[in-house]
Design a protein around this motif. Structure first.
Motif, PDB file in Angstrom:
ATOM      1  N   ILE A  96       0.878  -1.181   0.000  1.00 32.66           N
ATOM      2  CA  ILE A  96       0.000   0.000   0.000  1.00 32.66           C
ATOM      3  C   ILE A  96       0.910   1.224   0.000  1.00 32.66           C
ATOM      4  O   ILE A  96       1.878   1.277   0.770  1.00 32.66           O
ATOM      5  CB  ILE A  96      -0.860   0.056   1.291  1.00 32.66           C
ATOM      6  N   LEU A  97       0.588   2.214  -0.852  1.00 35.17           N
ATOM      7  CA  LEU A  97       1.330   3.482  -0.831  1.00 35.17           C
ATOM      8  C   LEU A  97       0.412   4.564  -0.287  1.00 35.17           C
ATOM      9  O   LEU A  97      -0.663   4.815  -0.850  1.00 35.17           O
ATOM     10  CB  LEU A  97       1.760   3.882  -2.248  1.00 35.17           C
ATOM     11  N   LEU A  98       0.817   5.186   0.797  1.00 34.32           N
ATOM     12  CA  LEU A  98       0.040   6.289   1.383  1.00 34.32           C
ATOM     13  C   LEU A  98       0.811   7.589   1.248  1.00 34.32           C
ATOM     14  O   LEU A  98       1.975   7.669   1.653  1.00 34.32           O
ATOM     15  CB  LEU A  98      -0.216   6.026   2.883  1.00 34.32           C
ATOM     16  N   THR A  99       0.157   8.612   0.707  1.00 34.72           N
ATOM     17  CA  THR A  99       0.723   9.967   0.722  1.00 34.72           C
ATOM     18  C   THR A  99      -0.304  10.878   1.375  1.00 34.72           C
ATOM     19  O   THR A  99      -1.491  10.832   1.019  1.00 34.72           O
ATOM     20  CB  THR A  99       1.027  10.463  -0.715  1.00 34.72           C
ATOM     21  N   THR A 100       0.125  11.651   2.362  1.00 35.80           N
ATOM     22  CA  THR A 100      -0.792  12.588   3.023  1.00 35.80           C
ATOM     23  C   THR A 100      -0.019  13.800   3.553  1.00 35.80           C
ATOM     24  O   THR A 100       1.154  13.696   3.903  1.00 35.80           O
ATOM     25  CB  THR A 100      -1.558  11.914   4.192  1.00 35.80           C
ATOM     26  N   ASP A 101      -0.733  14.920   3.613  1.00 35.11           N
ATOM     27  CA  ASP A 101      -0.159  16.136   4.200  1.00 35.11           C
ATOM     28  C   ASP A 101      -0.386  16.150   5.708  1.00 35.11           C
ATOM     29  O   ASP A 101       0.165  16.982   6.398  1.00 35.11           O
ATOM     30  CB  ASP A 101      -0.891  17.354   3.627  1.00 35.11           C
ATOM     31  N   HIS A 102      -1.252  15.246   6.205  1.00 36.30           N
ATOM     32  CA  HIS A 102      -1.807  15.387   7.553  1.00 36.30           C
ATOM     33  C   HIS A 102      -0.931  14.641   8.577  1.00 36.30           C
ATOM     34  O   HIS A 102      -0.934  13.403   8.626  1.00 36.30           O
ATOM     35  CB  HIS A 102      -3.232  14.824   7.552  1.00 36.30           C
ATOM     36  N   ASP A 103      -0.199  15.398   9.407  1.00 37.55           N
ATOM     37  CA  ASP A 103       0.773  14.792  10.343  1.00 37.55           C
ATOM     38  C   ASP A 103       0.106  13.748  11.233  1.00 37.55           C
ATOM     39  O   ASP A 103       0.585  12.639  11.395  1.00 37.55           O
ATOM     40  CB  ASP A 103       1.383  15.856  11.270  1.00 37.55           C
ATOM     41  N   GLU A 104      -1.028  14.139  11.809  1.00 39.96           N
ATOM     42  CA  GLU A 104      -1.649  13.281  12.826  1.00 39.96           C
ATOM     43  C   GLU A 104      -2.214  12.005  12.179  1.00 39.96           C
ATOM     44  O   GLU A 104      -2.073  10.903  12.715  1.00 39.96           O
ATOM     45  CB  GLU A 104      -2.738  14.099  13.534  1.00 39.96           C
ATOM     46  N   TYR A 105      -2.818  12.156  11.012  1.00 46.02           N
ATOM     47  CA  TYR A 105      -3.351  10.956  10.337  1.00 46.02           C
ATOM     48  C   TYR A 105      -2.211  10.044   9.908  1.00 46.02           C
ATOM     49  O   TYR A 105      -2.320   8.817   9.961  1.00 46.02           O
ATOM     50  CB  TYR A 105      -4.220  11.373   9.136  1.00 46.02           C
ATOM     51  N   PHE A 106      -1.104  10.640   9.492  1.00 44.06           N
ATOM     52  CA  PHE A 106       0.037   9.819   9.077  1.00 44.06           C
ATOM     53  C   PHE A 106       0.523   8.951  10.243  1.00 44.06           C
ATOM     54  O   PHE A 106       0.702   7.736  10.094  1.00 44.06           O
ATOM     55  CB  PHE A 106       1.165  10.715   8.565  1.00 44.06           C
ATOM     56  N   GLU A 107       0.666   9.589  11.408  1.00 43.61           N
ATOM     57  CA  GLU A 107       1.102   8.826  12.599  1.00 43.61           C
ATOM     58  C   GLU A 107       0.068   7.764  12.956  1.00 43.61           C
ATOM     59  O   GLU A 107       0.400   6.641  13.319  1.00 43.61           O
ATOM     60  CB  GLU A 107       1.256   9.767  13.803  1.00 43.61           C
ATOM     61  N   PHE A 108      -1.206   8.164  12.882  1.00 44.65           N
ATOM     62  CA  PHE A 108      -2.300   7.235  13.187  1.00 44.65           C
ATOM     63  C   PHE A 108      -2.230   6.021  12.261  1.00 44.65           C
ATOM     64  O   PHE A 108      -2.321   4.870  12.703  1.00 44.65           O
ATOM     65  CB  PHE A 108      -3.624   7.994  13.002  1.00 44.65           C
ATOM     66  N   ALA A 109      -2.063   6.271  10.955  1.00 42.80           N
ATOM     67  CA  ALA A 109      -2.045   5.158   9.989  1.00 42.80           C
ATOM     68  C   ALA A 109      -0.867   4.230  10.262  1.00 42.80           C
ATOM     69  O   ALA A 109      -1.009   2.995  10.201  1.00 42.80           O
ATOM     70  CB  ALA A 109      -1.998   5.699   8.555  1.00 42.80           C
ATOM     71  N   CYS A 110       0.293   4.801  10.570  1.00 44.79           N
ATOM     72  CA  CYS A 110       1.474   3.961  10.849  1.00 44.79           C
ATOM     73  C   CYS A 110       1.232   3.116  12.102  1.00 44.79           C
ATOM     74  O   CYS A 110       1.585   1.931  12.142  1.00 44.79           O
ATOM     75  CB  CYS A 110       2.726   4.825  11.015  1.00 44.79           C
ATOM     76  N   ALA A 111       0.590   3.719  13.116  1.00 45.74           N
ATOM     77  CA  ALA A 111       0.301   2.977  14.355  1.00 45.74           C
ATOM     78  C   ALA A 111      -0.715   1.869  14.087  1.00 45.74           C
ATOM     79  O   ALA A 111      -0.584   0.747  14.593  1.00 45.74           O
ATOM     80  CB  ALA A 111      -0.221   3.934  15.429  1.00 45.74           C
ATOM     81  N   GLU A 112      -1.716   2.153  13.261  1.00 40.26           N
ATOM     82  CA  GLU A 112      -2.731   1.135  12.946  1.00 40.26           C
ATOM     83  C   GLU A 112      -2.124  -0.006  12.115  1.00 40.26           C
ATOM     84  O   GLU A 112      -2.490  -1.165  12.291  1.00 40.26           O
ATOM     85  CB  GLU A 112      -3.905   1.775  12.187  1.00 40.26           C
TER      86      GLU A 112
END
Ligand SMILES: C[S@@+](CC[C@H](N)C(=O)[O-])C[C@H]1O[C@@H](n2cnc3c(N)ncnc32)[C@H](O)[C@@H]1O
Length: 331
Positions: free
Chosen positions: A136-152
């Protein structure tokens, strides 16, 4: 090309969806917006991979379809559905090479994280639909969502995360340009499955060709049947399976219409199952032997799910409440 839900098989295959290019890699893009990513990214391959784009917005679907057609990408399919429904029901086990998510809706408000796409159940589902070596490739500007996705991804127990630079094409999307104009950067991660534990498909089927297997009931209506007594009716069955597998259903019978050409009525029903919603019509039609047939109509391209079968049951039970006697249940 736009593919309505009713056009898919459950599960489907690359060989059926891309009959001219079945051997090419298969890429799924979730939330493609106005479709700018794929023409840029496809151009980085010697031959454009097979592409399936899934979006919730109908306006985006039309814009992206025009863009992909203008780019000559004829092995690209677009569909309007919630991504998790498409991935669970349509994508075969180990079917995809790549899932791309660019600038997903971040749902920033407290208490709204359940609406986020990239949660542990999604990662487990995606791992079961990716081929070995897929990601899966994720690109986002959103710091908090990025951390959330990595944790999930870590919590899912099936993903290894690599944080790296985004592909150039992911920085050409509408949202990438919007955030770049505001001076915001973009985070990028690759989520690579470490296990491909199968997540089962649901019990979804296309509308049957054989009319006898369309969800139906046969009943006798009382002489006193008074359709004008119909009132909006809601029935719910809470989720009966694990959160990874699917949800329960809610059926709302919205209205009842009398037929002008045929002796009978049509019920308009709204069926909600997790993120999937369908508006379906259920006919109540007189038969030559004096009984009535309650049957899901083909109109609107419904797919056969537990909730759609339940809607036929809700109509049948409502008619029983009006004094009908059921001769046969076929749902
Ligand atoms: C912020 S926009 C990004 C659009 C595009 N990827 C871009 O970078 O310009 C997020 C998109 O995801 C779509 N979306 C949100 N949830 C979705 C879901 N569950 N399944 C499919 N699409 C979804 C929205 O309709 C919206 O178009």
């Amino acid at each position: 090309m736009i593919a309505p839900l009713g056009d898919f098989h459950f599960p489907d295959s690359a060989a059926r969806l891309y009959p001219h290019t079945p051997e090419r890699p298969w890429v799924l893009e979730v939330g493609f917006g106005d479709g700018r990513f794929w023409p840029h990214y496809a151009a980085t391959f010697p031959e454009s991979p097979n592409y399936l784009g899934v979006e919730l917005s109908g306006v985006s679907l039309l814009k992206a379809n025009r863009r992909l057609r203008d780019a000559g990408l004829d092995n690209a399919l677009l569909t309007k559905l919630p991504a998790d429904v498409l991935i669970r029901e349509v994508i075969p086990h180990a079917g995809l090479d790549l899932i791309v998510v660019n600038f997903p809706d971040p749902w920033p408000k407290a208490g709204h994280t359940d609406h986020r796409l990239l949660r542990a159940p999604f990662f487990r589902l995606a791992a079961s639909r990716l081929k070995p070596g897929g990601m899966i490739l994720l690109t986002t500007d959103h710091d908090e969502y990025f951390e959330f996705a990595c944790a999930e991804a870590a919590a899912s127990g099936v993903m290894h995360t690599e944080i790296t630079e985004p592909p150039a094409a992911a920085l050409e999307t509408k949202y990438a340009l919007k955030w770049r104009d505001l001076g915001l950067g973009a985070h990028h991660a690759r989520f690579i499955p470490t296990a491909h534990t199968p997540v089962p498909h649901g019990r979804t089927a296309p509308y049957p060709e054989d009319p006898t297997t369309v969800p139906h009931a046969v009943l006798t209506l009382p002489d006193t049947f008074a359709p004008q007594t119909f009132e909006k009716l809601t029935e719910r069955n809470p989720a009966s399976r694990g959160a990874d597998e699917g949800a329960g259903w809610t059926v709302i019978l919205l209205d009842l219409y009398a037929g002008l050409r045929r002796d009978g009525w049509v019920v308009l029903a709204h069926v909600v199952e997790g993120e999937l919603t369908q508006e379906v019509l259920i006919g109540i039609t007189a038969r030559e032997d004096g009984t009535h047939l309650v049957r899901l109509a083909k109109f609107g391209g419904p797919i056969i799910t537990t909730g759609v079968k339940a809607a036929v049951g809700v109509v049948t039970r409502w008619l029983e409440g009006q004094g009908a006697v059921v001769k046969h249940h076929g749902y």
